[in-house]
Design an enzyme around this catalytic site. Structure first.
Site, short mmCIF file in Angstrom:
data_model
loop_
_atom_site.label_atom_id
_atom_site.label_comp_id
_atom_site.label_asym_id
_atom_site.label_seq_id
_atom_site.Cartn_x
_atom_site.Cartn_y
_atom_site.Cartn_z
N PHE A 149 -29.24 61.11 11.52
CA PHE A 149 -28.37 62.16 10.97
C PHE A 149 -27.54 61.67 9.79
O PHE A 149 -27.05 62.47 9.01
CB PHE A 149 -27.42 62.68 12.07
CG PHE A 149 -26.26 61.75 12.33
CD1 PHE A 149 -25.11 61.82 11.54
CD2 PHE A 149 -26.32 60.79 13.33
CE1 PHE A 149 -24.06 60.95 11.76
CE2 PHE A 149 -25.26 59.92 13.55
CZ PHE A 149 -24.12 60.00 12.76
N LYS A 173 -39.73 64.47 10.34
CA LYS A 173 -38.92 65.05 11.41
C LYS A 173 -37.49 64.55 11.21
O LYS A 173 -37.14 63.44 11.58
CB LYS A 173 -39.42 64.66 12.80
CG LYS A 173 -38.83 65.59 13.86
CD LYS A 173 -38.41 64.93 15.14
CE LYS A 173 -37.20 64.08 15.08
NZ LYS A 173 -35.92 64.78 14.86
N GLU A 176 -31.95 66.46 14.12
CA GLU A 176 -31.64 67.84 14.51
C GLU A 176 -30.16 68.18 14.29
O GLU A 176 -29.75 69.32 14.44
CB GLU A 176 -32.06 68.09 15.96
CG GLU A 176 -31.41 67.20 17.01
CD GLU A 176 -32.15 65.86 17.25
OE1 GLU A 176 -32.53 65.21 16.25
OE2 GLU A 176 -32.31 65.48 18.42
N ARG A 177 -29.34 67.16 13.95
CA ARG A 177 -27.91 67.43 13.73
C ARG A 177 -27.66 68.11 12.38
O ARG A 177 -26.77 68.92 12.23
CB ARG A 177 -27.09 66.14 13.74
CG ARG A 177 -27.33 65.25 14.88
CD ARG A 177 -26.24 65.35 15.95
NE ARG A 177 -26.74 64.75 17.17
CZ ARG A 177 -27.46 65.41 18.09
NH1 ARG A 177 -27.74 66.68 17.97
NH2 ARG A 177 -27.92 64.79 19.17
N SER A 226 -31.38 54.53 15.86
CA SER A 226 -30.77 53.48 16.68
C SER A 226 -31.85 52.50 17.16
O SER A 226 -33.04 52.83 17.19
CB SER A 226 -30.04 54.12 17.85
OG SER A 226 -30.87 55.07 18.48
N CYS A 281 -25.19 52.81 8.34
CA CYS A 281 -25.79 51.63 8.96
C CYS A 281 -25.37 50.36 8.21
O CYS A 281 -25.54 49.27 8.72
CB CYS A 281 -27.30 51.75 8.98
SG CYS A 281 -27.99 51.73 7.34
N GLU A 383 -22.88 48.55 18.67
CA GLU A 383 -22.60 49.37 17.48
C GLU A 383 -21.73 50.56 17.91
O GLU A 383 -22.09 51.32 18.80
CB GLU A 383 -23.93 49.88 16.90
CG GLU A 383 -23.75 50.68 15.62
CD GLU A 383 -25.08 51.19 15.05
OE1 GLU A 383 -25.93 51.66 15.84
OE2 GLU A 383 -25.26 51.11 13.83
P1 NAD Z 1 -30.94 58.27 16.80
O1 NAD Z 1 -31.65 57.02 17.14
O2 NAD Z 1 -30.20 59.00 17.87
O3 NAD Z 1 -31.99 59.34 16.19
C1 NAD Z 1 -32.85 59.00 15.13
C2 NAD Z 1 -34.04 59.94 15.12
O4 NAD Z 1 -34.83 59.72 16.30
C3 NAD Z 1 -33.68 61.43 15.14
O5 NAD Z 1 -34.51 62.13 14.26
C4 NAD Z 1 -33.96 61.82 16.58
O6 NAD Z 1 -34.26 63.18 16.75
C5 NAD Z 1 -35.16 60.96 16.90
N1 NAD Z 1 -35.42 60.77 18.33
C6 NAD Z 1 -34.65 61.13 19.37
N2 NAD Z 1 -35.23 60.76 20.53
C7 NAD Z 1 -36.39 60.14 20.19
C8 NAD Z 1 -37.44 59.55 20.96
N3 NAD Z 1 -37.40 59.47 22.29
N4 NAD Z 1 -38.47 59.01 20.28
C9 NAD Z 1 -38.53 59.03 18.94
N5 NAD Z 1 -37.56 59.59 18.17
C10 NAD Z 1 -36.50 60.14 18.79
O7 NAD Z 1 -29.99 57.92 15.57
P2 NAD Z 1 -28.83 58.78 14.90
O8 NAD Z 1 -27.68 58.89 15.84
O9 NAD Z 1 -29.38 60.01 14.31
O10 NAD Z 1 -28.44 57.81 13.68
C11 NAD Z 1 -27.58 56.72 13.79
C12 NAD Z 1 -28.32 55.42 14.02
O11 NAD Z 1 -29.23 55.17 12.94
C13 NAD Z 1 -27.38 54.23 14.02
O12 NAD Z 1 -27.78 53.33 15.02
C14 NAD Z 1 -27.56 53.62 12.63
O13 NAD Z 1 -27.22 52.25 12.54
C15 NAD Z 1 -29.01 53.84 12.44
N6 NAD Z 1 -29.37 53.78 11.03
C16 NAD Z 1 -30.10 52.69 10.59
C17 NAD Z 1 -30.44 52.57 9.26
C18 NAD Z 1 -31.26 51.41 8.78
O14 NAD Z 1 -31.86 51.49 7.70
N7 NAD Z 1 -31.34 50.31 9.53
C19 NAD Z 1 -30.06 53.55 8.34
C20 NAD Z 1 -29.31 54.66 8.82
C21 NAD Z 1 -29.00 54.75 10.17
#
Ligand code: NAD
Length: 498
Positions: A149, A173, A176-177, A226, A281, A383
């Site tokens: 998100f 994909k 969804e937020r 994550s 991140c 985190e």
């Molecule tokens: P999240 O892991 O909750 O969701 C990420 C994506 O995964 C979303 O599109 C979500 O719908 C999808 N998802 C949900 N359940 C899933 C499943 N079971 N299998 C596959 N996909 C699934 O992350 P978030 O809360 O949207 O974003 C924040 C996180 O992203 C933080 O941990 C942040 O550090 C990380 N982040 C990392 C980077 C990087 O480049 N390393 C960059 C931006 C954000």
């Protein structure tokens, strides 16, 4: 109530699963729209459309593909104010920060306009008698992207621009937020001349994500989110024979040596720890002053600045940062702050009770500053993803270097010092993927590449830059001999180029 659907085969489509999620306005806490959550069948249909469109798109010569990206950049720039407001209204980051989100995505699209040059192969004349060898890089087919998100424009563009420039079709994909900006970007791609089906957006949750990563027509998966999910996606994609690059969470340290320019450190830390409410991140969540003298001065100066931060609606240009993305994110961050207090850290600035006038139900958390955090505490190990900075005091340089090096995450790290040799030693030895020297958020420019180490990144190729072109293509090596060339007798020995 407005419903946000999908973008498949060149146009907006309504969802057919009957399942929806809520899209909040983080400033007020109200539900502002609902988003269709695709089921496996809808996701498969999007993949099928992408699969159909890909071969014809790959047959466009690379200059023509590049021109589409150039027109797309122009269209996004012309609409950047509206897009930034839309992004901010669903995410909660300030409009100024939303502009940065869009701009950093466009910089990668700009890099990808160089695709004619980036796809050039190699040629060896006369590798054997009458024999030439050349290599080309060909697209891999349909690439799926799953995004978090926190950068709803930048990360979809980091993923999609190299994929489509390379001649692939892409199914995104998004989170969804905050699903609206990716849908608008898809429309602008088509307006820029991208053929229908080459860039698709399927909104959804784990159901759609897992349908993508197991679909046999998807050749590669690029994921950002994550770490536990990144690991799950990496393993599942590999089990299904796909190429995968999966980027995870972070705990970014900023080390302050005693000779550092403290004005620069304090300014850098305030922006890097609290900008976008810490939902980046590459946010700095741990400050590591070396020695008690600098620690005392740093904490004193930070406390004053953090207490003075203006936390307010994302739409208000006076706000330093806005609300968190959801009530769940707000609760998670507040729980971590309570945990830090219970673990014995000293909460020097407490933002838990912040109330923003006329926005009492917004998902706000005020800036928080912890001192005397130790490496065994969960607020150090995990985190938090909120406006919370932990100060971990280090006795000496080696102790400071060990902290980011031994942490399970390894996304970004920074060191502030005037000592070039110390900075050089730090950059060489620290076990982290991206290092800033007197730069608090070292996100590399669009023509380098972005990727963390350890549990911050699974896979061996980074996002954007030439790594992304490698990820999105596969090399083919062609060895040629024409009739009339010398030699040619059949031989039962493995050929050598003599
Ligand atoms: P999240 O892991 O909750 O969701 C990420 C994506 O995964 C979303 O599109 C979500 O719908 C999808 N998802 C949900 N359940 C899933 C499943 N079971 N299998 C596959 N996909 C699934 O992350 P978030 O809360 O949207 O974003 C924040 C996180 O992203 C933080 O941990 C942040 O550090 C990380 N982040 C990392 C980077 C990087 O480049 N390393 C960059 C931006 C954000």
């Amino acid at each position: 109530m407005r419903t946000i659907g999908h973008f498949i085969d060149g146009s907006r489509t309504a969802g057919s699963s009957g399942v929806t999620g809520e899209v909040f306005a983080p400033d007020t806490g109200e539900v502002q729209a609902e988003v269709a959550l695709a089921d496996a069948a809808e996701t498969a249909a999007a993949v099928q459309g992408a699969h159909r469109a890909q071969a014809a798109w790959a047959a466009w010569n690379p200059q023509r593909r590049s021109r589409v990206l150039t027109r797309f950049i122009d269209l996004v720039e012309a609409e950047a104010d509206d897009l930034a407001r839309l992004l901010s209204s669903e995410h909660g980051k300030t409009v100024a920060d939303a502009h940065g989100d869009i701009q950093r995505g466009l910089e990668v699209a700009e890099f990808c306009t160089g695709i004619p040059h980036l796809l050039k192969g190699e040629f060896t004349e006369g590798a054997g008698t009458g024999i030439d060898v050349h290599s080309v890089r060909q697209p891999i087919g349909v690439v799926a992207g799953i995004t978090p998100f926190n950068f709803p424009a930048m990360i979809p563009l980091w993923q999609a621009a190299p994929a489509i420039a390379s001649g692939n079709a892409f199914v995104l994909k998004p989170s969804e937020r905050d699903p609206s900006v990716p849908i608008r970007l898809a429309e602008l791609f088509v307006e820029a001349g991208l053929p229908p089906g080459v860039f698709n957006v399927v909104n959804g949750d784990a159901v759609a994500a897992n349908a993508l990563i197991t679909d046999p027509r998807v050749a590669a998966v690029t994921f950002v989110g994550s770490s536990d999910l990144a690991h799950h996606v990496y393993k599942t994609a590999a089990e299904h024979g796909k190429r995968a690059q999966c980027f995870g969470g972070a705990k970014n340290h900023l080390v302050v040596l005693p000779d550092a320019d403290l004005d620069l450190v304090v300014d850098g830390l305030v922006g890097a720890a609290y900008g976008s409410a810490g939902e980046r991140c590459m946010a700095v969540s741990v400050a590591v002053p070396v020695g008690d003298a600098i620690a005392e001065e740093l904490v004193g100066r930070l406390a004053e600045r953090v207490a003075g931060l203006r936390v307010g609606p994302s739409s208000d240009p006076a706000s330093d940062f806005g609300p968190l993305v959801s009530a769940a994110a707000q609760k998670r961050v507040l729980d971590y702050i309570d945990l830090g207090v219970a673990e014995g850290a000293e909460l020097v600035v407490d933002g838990r009770d912040l109330k923003v006038a006329d926005h009492e139900n917004g998902f706000f958390v005020g800036g928080c500053l912890f001192d005397h955090v130790t490496p065994d505490m969960r607020i150090y190990r995990e985190e938090i993803f909120g406006p919370v900075l932990s100060v971990v005091r280090a006795a000496d340089y080696e102790a400071a270097l060990r902290l980011p090096t031994e942490h399970e995450y390894g996304n970004g790290v920074a060191i502030f010092t005037r000592d070039g040799q110390a900075a050089r030693d730090f950059a060489a030895r620290v076990q982290v993927g991206m290092v800033g020297i007197n730069v608090p958020i070292p996100v590399p420019v669009g023509y380098h590449s972005f990727g963390g180490w350890k549990r911050s990144g699974f896979g061996d190729l980074n996002q954007y830059g030439s790594d992304a072109i490698r990820f999105n293509t596969r090399p083919k090596l062609i060895t040629t001999r024409w009739s009339g060339a010398p030699g040619g007798a059949s031989d039962f020995v493995i050929p050598t180029m003599s």
